[in-house]
Design a protein around this motif. Structure first.
Motif, PDB file in Angstrom:
ATOM      1  N   SER A 246       0.860  -1.187   0.000  1.00 23.57           N
ATOM      2  CA  SER A 246       0.000   0.000   0.000  1.00 23.57           C
ATOM      3  C   SER A 246       0.892   1.230   0.000  1.00 23.57           C
ATOM      4  O   SER A 246       1.467   1.570   1.005  1.00 23.57           O
ATOM      5  CB  SER A 246      -0.922  -0.005   1.226  1.00 23.57           C
ATOM      6  OG  SER A 246      -1.730   1.152   1.236  1.00 23.57           O
TER       7      SER A 246
ATOM      8  N   ASP B 248      -2.747  -3.921  -1.389  1.00 23.69           N
ATOM      9  CA  ASP B 248      -3.884  -3.532  -0.558  1.00 23.69           C
ATOM     10  C   ASP B 248      -4.638  -2.354  -1.154  1.00 23.69           C
ATOM     11  O   ASP B 248      -5.856  -2.387  -1.301  1.00 23.69           O
ATOM     12  CB  ASP B 248      -3.405  -3.178   0.853  1.00 23.69           C
ATOM     13  CG  ASP B 248      -2.853  -4.390   1.589  1.00 23.69           C
ATOM     14  OD1 ASP B 248      -3.226  -5.520   1.205  1.00 23.69           O
ATOM     15  OD2 ASP B 248      -2.048  -4.215   2.505  1.00 23.69           O
ATOM     16  N   GLU B 249      -3.903  -1.280  -1.465  1.00 24.00           N
ATOM     17  CA  GLU B 249      -4.497  -0.078  -2.058  1.00 24.00           C
ATOM     18  C   GLU B 249      -3.513   0.492  -3.069  1.00 24.00           C
ATOM     19  O   GLU B 249      -2.320   0.204  -3.029  1.00 24.00           O
ATOM     20  CB  GLU B 249      -4.809   0.971  -0.986  1.00 24.00           C
ATOM     21  CG  GLU B 249      -5.921   0.576  -0.033  1.00 24.00           C
ATOM     22  CD  GLU B 249      -6.243   1.694   0.967  1.00 24.00           C
ATOM     23  OE1 GLU B 249      -5.467   2.674   1.010  1.00 24.00           O
ATOM     24  OE2 GLU B 249      -7.243   1.581   1.673  1.00 24.00           O
TER      25      GLU B 249
ATOM     26  N   GLU C 137      -2.491   4.253  -4.903  1.00 17.36           N
ATOM     27  CA  GLU C 137      -2.589   5.672  -5.228  1.00 17.36           C
ATOM     28  C   GLU C 137      -1.484   5.959  -6.228  1.00 17.36           C
ATOM     29  O   GLU C 137      -0.314   5.745  -5.927  1.00 17.36           O
ATOM     30  CB  GLU C 137      -2.416   6.540  -3.973  1.00 17.36           C
ATOM     31  CG  GLU C 137      -3.524   6.356  -2.949  1.00 17.36           C
ATOM     32  CD  GLU C 137      -3.326   7.241  -1.735  1.00 17.36           C
ATOM     33  OE1 GLU C 137      -2.284   7.955  -1.698  1.00 17.36           O
ATOM     34  OE2 GLU C 137      -4.169   7.227  -0.841  1.00 17.36           O
TER      35      GLU C 137
ATOM     36  N   VAL D 126      -6.148  -5.435  -6.703  1.00 18.49           N
ATOM     37  CA  VAL D 126      -6.071  -4.425  -5.648  1.00 18.49           C
ATOM     38  C   VAL D 126      -7.248  -4.701  -4.715  1.00 18.49           C
ATOM     39  O   VAL D 126      -8.406  -4.560  -5.115  1.00 18.49           O
ATOM     40  CB  VAL D 126      -6.154  -2.995  -6.212  1.00 18.49           C
ATOM     41  CG1 VAL D 126      -6.062  -1.984  -5.080  1.00 18.49           C
ATOM     42  CG2 VAL D 126      -5.056  -2.750  -7.239  1.00 18.49           C
TER      43      VAL D 126
ATOM     44  N   GLY E 256      -8.183  -3.131  -2.008  1.00 20.89           N
ATOM     45  CA  GLY E 256      -8.842  -1.936  -1.489  1.00 20.89           C
ATOM     46  C   GLY E 256      -9.199  -0.954  -2.585  1.00 20.89           C
ATOM     47  O   GLY E 256      -9.603  -1.340  -3.693  1.00 20.89           O
ATOM     48  N   ASP E 257      -9.029   0.341  -2.281  1.00 26.62           N
ATOM     49  CA  ASP E 257      -9.416   1.408  -3.204  1.00 26.62           C
ATOM     50  C   ASP E 257      -8.289   1.757  -4.166  1.00 26.62           C
ATOM     51  O   ASP E 257      -7.113   1.540  -3.882  1.00 26.62           O
ATOM     52  CB  ASP E 257      -9.820   2.665  -2.432  1.00 26.62           C
ATOM     53  CG  ASP E 257     -11.044   2.438  -1.542  1.00 26.62           C
ATOM     54  OD1 ASP E 257     -11.849   1.550  -1.869  1.00 26.62           O
ATOM     55  OD2 ASP E 257     -11.169   3.151  -0.520  1.00 26.62           O
TER      56      ASP E 257
ATOM     57  N   GLY F  80     -12.238  -2.461  -3.877  1.00 29.35           N
ATOM     58  CA  GLY F  80     -12.861  -1.266  -3.327  1.00 29.35           C
ATOM     59  C   GLY F  80     -13.382  -0.340  -4.402  1.00 29.35           C
ATOM     60  O   GLY F  80     -13.868  -0.782  -5.450  1.00 29.35           O
TER      61      GLY F  80
END
Length: 360
Positions: free
Chosen positions: A32, A49-50, A52, A64, A66-67, A83
Motif C-alpha cells: 500500500s 492492498d491499495e 494511489e 487491488v 482496497g481502493d 474497493g
C-alpha cells in the motif's frame, strides 16, 4: 582517464539514471503505497492492498483489494479491484471487475463487454461507452453516451448529453439532466492537466539542473547561439527534427538496420527532451540578458515554468513551445558538432606532435 574524468562520468551516469527513473515503467511492489512514474503497473498475479498513483499510464492486471485513486494520462483496469475507483485521466478503460463505486473524469470512459462494477458509476467525459455490467446506478455526463448490446445497468441512469444505443439495458428509470456534465468535468479535468504538467516540470528541472552542473560551458554556449543567431539555429533544429526520423525509418527497412533504428529512436527521444529543456533555458537566458540579468539557474527555472504554463494554452502554447524546441534542438546540434570538431582538431595536433599524443 584521470580521476576527475572518472568522477565526471559516474556523475553523468547517476544523474541520467535518476532522470530516466521518472519515465520508465514502475511496478507496484509495496502493499500500500503512492506511486508515480511514466507507467505504473500492478502485474498479473500481484496483489496490493491499495493503490494511489500519479503517472502517464496506470495499468492494473493483478488485484487491488482496497481502493484505487489515480491521476494519469490513461488508466487500464484488466484485473480486479475490491474497493472503489477514483480516476482522473485522459482515458479510462475498465475491462475487469470493480466491487465498489467508480468515479471518473476523463476524455473518454469505456466499460467493456465482460467488465463488472458492483457499485455506482459517476462519470464525466467527452465520450462514454458502457458495454459491461453495472449493479448500481449510473450518473453520466458526456457529449456522447453509448450503451452497447451487452450493457446491463441494474439501477437508474441519470445522464447529460446525447444518449445512444441499447436503452433497454437500463432496468431502472432513465432521466436526462443537462447539469451533470458540468458538475463532473468542470474542475477535475483541468486539475488533472495541471498536476500532470507539474510532474513533467519536476522531471525537466531535474534534467536541466544536471545539464547545468555537468556541462556549464556547453550550456552557456547553447544560450549564446540562440541569442546571437536564432534564425539559423531554428532552421537547423527543424532540419534535425525532420531528417532524423526519416533516417531511422530508412534504417528500419532492412532487417539488419531494425535494431539500430530502435536504439536510435530512444536516442532521438532523449535528444528532443534535452532540446526542449535547453530551448526554454536559452530563451529565458536571452530575455533576462535584455534587462542585464545573467543567472543561469534563474533562467532555467523561469524558462521551464513558462514553458509548462504555455503548454496548457490551446494552439498558441503548442506553437510557441514548438519554436522553442526547434531553437533548443538546433543549438544542441551546433554544440555537439562544434565539440566533435574540437576533438578532431585536438587529435590531429596530437598526431602531428613530435612526441606523439600526450596522456591526460
Amino acid at each position: 582517464m584521470t580521476g576527475s574524468n572518472r568522477i565526471r562520468t559516474l556523475l553523468v551516469l547517476a544523474v541520467l539514471l535518476l532522470v530516466v527513473v521518472g519515465t520508465v515503467p514502475i511496478a507496484v511492489a509495496a502493499q500500500s503505497e503512492s506511486r508515480s512514474g511514466g507507467t505504473v503497473v500492478v502485474e498479473e498475479g500481484e496483489t496490493v492492498d491499495e493503490l494511489e498513483a500519479f503517472a502517464g499510464t496506470v495499468v492494473i492486471e493483478g488485484t487491488v483489494t482496497g481502493d484505487v485513486s489515480v491521476v494519469a494520462g490513461s488508466v487500464q483496469i484488466d484485473g480486479a479491484v475490491g474497493g472503489d475507483v477514483e480516476a482522473v485521466a485522459g482515458s479510462v478503460q475498465i475491462a475487469g471487475a470493480v466491487d465498489g463505486d467508480v468515479e471518473t473524469a476523463a476524455g473518454s470512459v469505456e466499460i467493456t463487454d465482460g467488465a463488472t462494477i458492483g457499485g455506482d458509476l459517476s462519470a464525466g467525459a467527452g465520450s462514454v461507452l458502457i458495454d459491461g455490467t453495472l449493479e448500481g446506478d449510473a450518473k453520466v455526463g458526456a457529449e456522447t453516451i453509448q450503451l452497447g448490446d451487452d450493457a446491463s445497468i441494474a439501477g437508474d441512469l441519470r445522464y447529460g448529453g446525447s444518449l445512444e444505443g441499447n436503452t433497454d439495458a437500463v432496468a431502472g428509470e432513465i432521466t436526462e439532466d443537462s447539469s451533470i456534465g458540468i458538475d463532473l468535468t468542470g474542475t477535475a479535468v483541468p486539475i488533472a492537466s495541471w498536476l500532470f504538467a507539474a510532474y513533467v516540470l519536476a522531471l525537466n528541472l531535474l534534467l536541466g539542473a544536471a545539464l547545468l552542473v555537468l556541462f556549464p560551458r556547453f550550456s552557456d554556449g547553447v544560450a549564446d547561439w540562440v541569442a546571437t543567431d536564432p534564425l539559423r539555429i531554428g532552421l537547423t533544429g527543424f532540419g534535425l527534427l525532420v531528417a532524423i526520423p526519416v533516417l531511422l525509418v530508412a534504417m528500419a527497412i532492412t532487417i539488419v538496420g531494425i535494431p539500430f533504428s530502435v536504439v536510435g529512436a530512444f536516442g532521438f527521444a532523449l535528444l528532443v527532451w534535452i532540446g526542449i529543456v535547453y530551448g526554454r533555458y536559452a530563451v529565458a537566458a536571452w530575455l533576462l540578458s535584455l534587462v542585464d540579468v545573467e543567472n543561469r539557474w534563474l533562467a532555467l527555472v523561469l524558462g521551464l515554468v513558462a514553458g509548462a504554463v504555455l503548454a496548457q494554452l490551446p494552439i498558441v502554447g503548442g506553437l510557441l513551445n514548438l519554436l522553442v524546441l526547434l531553437l533548443g534542438l538546433g543549438a544542441l546540434g551546433f554544440g555537439l558538432y562544434a565539440h566533435r570538431q574540437r576533438v578532431r582538431e585536438q587529435g590531429s595536433r596530437n598526431e602531428s606532435s613530435p612526441d606523439g599524443p600526450t596522456a591526460d
